[in-house]
Design a protein around this motif. Structure first.
Motif, PDB file in Angstrom:
ATOM      1  N   ILE A 180      -8.672   6.736  -1.158  1.00  0.00           N
ATOM      2  CA  ILE A 180      -8.277   7.279   0.147  1.00  0.00           C
ATOM      3  C   ILE A 180      -8.224   6.163   1.188  1.00  0.00           C
ATOM      4  O   ILE A 180      -8.760   5.064   0.983  1.00  0.00           O
ATOM      5  CB  ILE A 180      -9.257   8.372   0.622  1.00  0.00           C
ATOM      6  CG1 ILE A 180     -10.678   7.786   0.772  1.00  0.00           C
ATOM      7  CG2 ILE A 180      -9.251   9.548  -0.338  1.00  0.00           C
ATOM      8  CD1 ILE A 180     -11.689   8.779   1.312  1.00  0.00           C
ATOM      9  N   PHE A 181      -7.564   6.475   2.288  1.00  0.00           N
ATOM     10  CA  PHE A 181      -7.505   5.562   3.429  1.00  0.00           C
ATOM     11  C   PHE A 181      -8.403   6.107   4.530  1.00  0.00           C
ATOM     12  O   PHE A 181      -8.377   7.305   4.833  1.00  0.00           O
ATOM     13  CB  PHE A 181      -6.075   5.422   3.955  1.00  0.00           C
ATOM     14  CG  PHE A 181      -5.171   4.617   3.078  1.00  0.00           C
ATOM     15  CD1 PHE A 181      -5.171   3.238   3.134  1.00  0.00           C
ATOM     16  CD2 PHE A 181      -4.299   5.247   2.191  1.00  0.00           C
ATOM     17  CE1 PHE A 181      -4.336   2.486   2.318  1.00  0.00           C
ATOM     18  CE2 PHE A 181      -3.460   4.508   1.375  1.00  0.00           C
ATOM     19  CZ  PHE A 181      -3.482   3.123   1.439  1.00  0.00           C
ATOM     20  N   LEU A 182      -9.193   5.213   5.125  1.00  0.00           N
ATOM     21  CA  LEU A 182     -10.042   5.559   6.259  1.00  0.00           C
ATOM     22  C   LEU A 182      -9.552   4.842   7.505  1.00  0.00           C
ATOM     23  O   LEU A 182      -8.989   3.754   7.427  1.00  0.00           O
ATOM     24  CB  LEU A 182     -11.501   5.142   5.984  1.00  0.00           C
ATOM     25  CG  LEU A 182     -12.153   5.642   4.702  1.00  0.00           C
ATOM     26  CD1 LEU A 182     -13.584   5.112   4.620  1.00  0.00           C
ATOM     27  CD2 LEU A 182     -12.138   7.157   4.615  1.00  0.00           C
ATOM     28  N   GLY A 183      -9.796   5.436   8.667  1.00  0.00           N
ATOM     29  CA  GLY A 183      -9.478   4.780   9.920  1.00  0.00           C
ATOM     30  C   GLY A 183     -10.573   3.792  10.296  1.00  0.00           C
ATOM     31  O   GLY A 183     -11.593   3.678   9.614  1.00  0.00           O
ATOM     32  N   LEU A 184     -10.387   3.087  11.393  1.00  0.00           N
ATOM     33  CA  LEU A 184     -11.376   2.102  11.819  1.00  0.00           C
ATOM     34  C   LEU A 184     -12.665   2.756  12.314  1.00  0.00           C
ATOM     35  O   LEU A 184     -13.665   2.067  12.533  1.00  0.00           O
ATOM     36  CB  LEU A 184     -10.786   1.204  12.905  1.00  0.00           C
ATOM     37  CG  LEU A 184      -9.552   0.393  12.498  1.00  0.00           C
ATOM     38  CD1 LEU A 184      -9.155  -0.566  13.604  1.00  0.00           C
ATOM     39  CD2 LEU A 184      -9.791  -0.362  11.193  1.00  0.00           C
ATOM     40  N   ASP A 185     -12.633   4.070  12.499  1.00  0.00           N
ATOM     41  CA  ASP A 185     -13.853   4.788  12.847  1.00  0.00           C
ATOM     42  C   ASP A 185     -14.577   5.310  11.614  1.00  0.00           C
ATOM     43  O   ASP A 185     -15.607   5.980  11.724  1.00  0.00           O
ATOM     44  CB  ASP A 185     -13.529   5.966  13.782  1.00  0.00           C
ATOM     45  CG  ASP A 185     -12.520   6.944  13.173  1.00  0.00           C
ATOM     46  OD1 ASP A 185     -12.021   6.667  12.058  1.00  0.00           O
ATOM     47  OD2 ASP A 185     -12.239   7.964  13.808  1.00  0.00           O
ATOM     48  N   THR A 221      -1.121   7.238  -2.213  1.00  0.00           N
ATOM     49  CA  THR A 221      -0.133   7.687  -3.188  1.00  0.00           C
ATOM     50  C   THR A 221      -0.367   6.951  -4.509  1.00  0.00           C
ATOM     51  O   THR A 221      -1.108   5.961  -4.568  1.00  0.00           O
ATOM     52  CB  THR A 221       1.284   7.400  -2.688  1.00  0.00           C
ATOM     53  OG1 THR A 221       1.460   5.977  -2.587  1.00  0.00           O
ATOM     54  CG2 THR A 221       1.528   8.038  -1.333  1.00  0.00           C
ATOM     55  N   ALA A 222       0.297   7.425  -5.572  1.00  0.00           N
ATOM     56  CA  ALA A 222       0.166   6.768  -6.873  1.00  0.00           C
ATOM     57  C   ALA A 222       0.660   5.321  -6.785  1.00  0.00           C
ATOM     58  O   ALA A 222       0.067   4.414  -7.390  1.00  0.00           O
ATOM     59  CB  ALA A 222       0.941   7.544  -7.929  1.00  0.00           C
ATOM     60  N   GLU A 223       1.738   5.099  -6.029  1.00  0.00           N
ATOM     61  CA  GLU A 223       2.288   3.751  -5.887  1.00  0.00           C
ATOM     62  C   GLU A 223       1.321   2.852  -5.122  1.00  0.00           C
ATOM     63  O   GLU A 223       1.121   1.682  -5.481  1.00  0.00           O
ATOM     64  CB  GLU A 223       3.638   3.807  -5.149  1.00  0.00           C
ATOM     65  CG  GLU A 223       4.758   4.471  -5.928  1.00  0.00           C
ATOM     66  CD  GLU A 223       4.645   5.989  -5.925  1.00  0.00           C
ATOM     67  OE1 GLU A 223       5.309   6.633  -6.767  1.00  0.00           O
ATOM     68  OE2 GLU A 223       3.890   6.536  -5.091  1.00  0.00           O
ATOM     69  N   GLU A 224       0.714   3.380  -4.070  1.00  0.00           N
ATOM     70  CA  GLU A 224      -0.250   2.590  -3.300  1.00  0.00           C
ATOM     71  C   GLU A 224      -1.501   2.302  -4.127  1.00  0.00           C
ATOM     72  O   GLU A 224      -2.049   1.194  -4.070  1.00  0.00           O
ATOM     73  CB  GLU A 224      -0.627   3.348  -2.024  1.00  0.00           C
ATOM     74  CG  GLU A 224       0.492   3.407  -0.995  1.00  0.00           C
ATOM     75  CD  GLU A 224       0.179   4.341   0.150  1.00  0.00           C
ATOM     76  OE1 GLU A 224       0.689   4.103   1.266  1.00  0.00           O
ATOM     77  OE2 GLU A 224      -0.579   5.315  -0.062  1.00  0.00           O
ATOM     78  N   SER A 225      -1.933   3.287  -4.913  1.00  0.00           N
ATOM     79  CA  SER A 225      -3.110   3.092  -5.757  1.00  0.00           C
ATOM     80  C   SER A 225      -2.859   1.983  -6.783  1.00  0.00           C
ATOM     81  O   SER A 225      -3.736   1.154  -7.051  1.00  0.00           O
ATOM     82  CB  SER A 225      -3.466   4.403  -6.459  1.00  0.00           C
ATOM     83  OG  SER A 225      -4.670   4.278  -7.180  1.00  0.00           O
ATOM     84  N   GLU A 254       8.561  -6.319 -10.458  1.00  0.00           N
ATOM     85  CA  GLU A 254       8.086  -5.052  -9.903  1.00  0.00           C
ATOM     86  C   GLU A 254       7.945  -5.151  -8.382  1.00  0.00           C
ATOM     87  O   GLU A 254       7.465  -6.149  -7.851  1.00  0.00           O
ATOM     88  CB  GLU A 254       6.739  -4.682 -10.531  1.00  0.00           C
ATOM     89  CG  GLU A 254       6.143  -3.383  -9.996  1.00  0.00           C
ATOM     90  CD  GLU A 254       4.788  -3.070 -10.617  1.00  0.00           C
ATOM     91  OE1 GLU A 254       4.325  -1.934 -10.478  1.00  0.00           O
ATOM     92  OE2 GLU A 254       4.187  -3.982 -11.232  1.00  0.00           O
ATOM     93  N   THR A 255       8.370  -4.089  -7.697  1.00  0.00           N
ATOM     94  CA  THR A 255       8.211  -4.012  -6.254  1.00  0.00           C
ATOM     95  C   THR A 255       7.026  -3.098  -5.950  1.00  0.00           C
ATOM     96  O   THR A 255       7.066  -1.901  -6.229  1.00  0.00           O
ATOM     97  CB  THR A 255       9.470  -3.454  -5.568  1.00  0.00           C
ATOM     98  OG1 THR A 255      10.586  -4.312  -5.860  1.00  0.00           O
ATOM     99  CG2 THR A 255       9.277  -3.385  -4.058  1.00  0.00           C
ATOM    100  N   LEU A 256       5.961  -3.689  -5.413  1.00  0.00           N
ATOM    101  CA  LEU A 256       4.752  -2.926  -5.147  1.00  0.00           C
ATOM    102  C   LEU A 256       4.823  -2.238  -3.785  1.00  0.00           C
ATOM    103  O   LEU A 256       5.541  -2.679  -2.883  1.00  0.00           O
ATOM    104  CB  LEU A 256       3.533  -3.853  -5.181  1.00  0.00           C
ATOM    105  CG  LEU A 256       3.239  -4.542  -6.520  1.00  0.00           C
ATOM    106  CD1 LEU A 256       2.125  -5.569  -6.340  1.00  0.00           C
ATOM    107  CD2 LEU A 256       2.869  -3.525  -7.582  1.00  0.00           C
ATOM    108  N   ALA A 257       4.071  -1.166  -3.669  1.00  0.00           N
ATOM    109  CA  ALA A 257       3.987  -0.470  -2.383  1.00  0.00           C
ATOM    110  C   ALA A 257       3.380  -1.410  -1.346  1.00  0.00           C
ATOM    111  O   ALA A 257       2.517  -2.230  -1.652  1.00  0.00           O
ATOM    112  CB  ALA A 257       3.129   0.789  -2.525  1.00  0.00           C
ATOM    113  N   ALA A 258       3.845  -1.297  -0.124  1.00  0.00           N
ATOM    114  CA  ALA A 258       3.384  -2.184   0.950  1.00  0.00           C
ATOM    115  C   ALA A 258       1.954  -1.841   1.346  1.00  0.00           C
ATOM    116  O   ALA A 258       1.621  -0.685   1.577  1.00  0.00           O
ATOM    117  CB  ALA A 258       4.296  -2.050   2.162  1.00  0.00           C
ATOM    118  N   LEU A 259       1.116  -2.870   1.405  1.00  0.00           N
ATOM    119  CA  LEU A 259      -0.262  -2.726   1.872  1.00  0.00           C
ATOM    120  C   LEU A 259      -0.491  -3.722   3.002  1.00  0.00           C
ATOM    121  O   LEU A 259       0.063  -4.817   2.991  1.00  0.00           O
ATOM    122  CB  LEU A 259      -1.260  -3.012   0.739  1.00  0.00           C
ATOM    123  CG  LEU A 259      -1.213  -2.107  -0.494  1.00  0.00           C
ATOM    124  CD1 LEU A 259      -2.182  -2.637  -1.554  1.00  0.00           C
ATOM    125  CD2 LEU A 259      -1.563  -0.662  -0.129  1.00  0.00           C
TER     126      LEU A 259
END
Length: 293
Positions: A150-155, A163-167, A183-188
């Motif tokens: 999961i993604f958390l905010g700065l708080d 997403t599966a691509e981000e994972s 391969e083109t990876l999801a942007a992080l």
């Protein structure tokens, strides 16, 4: 007596001519009309202004393109559109706002910083092209548990599931999965902290203090030429973290104490003459007592 009277009459008659009393009206030179002088001055000023304004519209000085580099998550087209709007809406009356030399790059930088989550932005002229180089601000932190990513905010609060691509892109970044050729990876986001919860803990948030310390570690180590791969947490409420780096060793930090002091200790060790990099870790959690393995 006669001489004095003669001189007096001569001066008097001369004064009459000077004062215009005895001037011949047929030889009078008419003074220039005031409105003619004003009109000539206005016409000259208008010509100068028109010439200056006209010079700003010379085609060879007009903006021909906008380029944006450094973006990862932010769409560069959004930044290009924002720059074009700024150029179009800000300038001087009558002056061509597309003139590359009259575009206020400082104003563009200031407005981009307000409109986007950026750490820095630099706008420069290259011929008739505006080149914007940006650095995105870290706005999220990855928390990976045994159940999901999961993604958390700065708080420290939950933002969304990855997403599966981000994972998969996260797996590649931390080295648990290879990237296939082409391969083109999801942007992080660059330097975005990735926290791995090693316990069977279904956590969906972290304390703001933990997030703040993690960001401090990333920034401080980067300034010293060390990149962080991931943080290992033994549960969401842990006080300690193991930091995986691109060096031959990992680092242990105490998240319950100021990071700056632990970084200073690390610098003192590394800068010691004859320092030999360990193969496993440097433990900074216990103040003056540093353990190296």
């Amino acid at each position: 007596m006669l001489k004095k009277q003669r001189d007096f009459l001569r001066i008097r008659h001369a004064k009459e001519y000077l004062d215009g009393v005895r001037k011949n009206p047929f030889f009078l030179k008419a003074p220039p009309k005031r409105w003619l002088m004003v009109g000539a001055g206005a016409l000259m000023m208008t010509g100068i202004i028109a010439g200056v304004v006209g010079l700003t519209y010379i085609p060879m000085f007009r903006l021909t393109g906008i380029s944006v580099s450094g973006t990862i998550v932010i769409n560069p087209d959004d930044i290009k559109s924002a720059i074009q709007v700024i150029v179009t809406n800000h300038g001087y009356p009558l002056i061509d706002r597309q003139n590359i030399y009259l575009i206020n790059t400082s104003a563009i930088e200031s407005r981009l910083m307000q409109a986007f989550a950026l750490d820095s932005v630099n706008v420069e002229r290259n011929g008739t092209v505006l080149e914007a180089t940006v650095k995105e601000k870290i706005t999220t932190v990855v928390l990976r548990t045994k159940e999901k990513t999961i993604f958390l905010g700065l708080d420290g609060a939950y933002v969304r599931d990855a997403t599966a691509e981000e994972s998969h892109a996260i797996d590649v970044r931390i080295g648990t999965a290879p990237a296939t050729e082409g391969e083109t990876l999801a942007a992080l986001q660059a330097d975005m902290p990735i926290i791995l919860d090693t316990q069977n803990d279904p956590a969906t948030s972290l304390s703001i203090q933990s997030i703040s310390h993690v960001l401090d570690i990333v920034t401080s180590l980067k300034q010293r030429g060390t990149a962080v791969t991931a943080f290992a947490f033994d549960g969401a409420t842990t006080l300690f973290t193991r930091v995986n780096t691109d060096q031959s060793y990992d680092l242990f930090f105490d998240l319950n104490h100021p990071i700056s002091a632990q970084i200073a200790t690390l610098a003192a060790i590394i800068n010691t003459p004859g320092f030999s990099a360990p193969s496993e870790y440097i433990d900074l959690r216990f103040g003056a007592y540093v353990y190296v393995k």
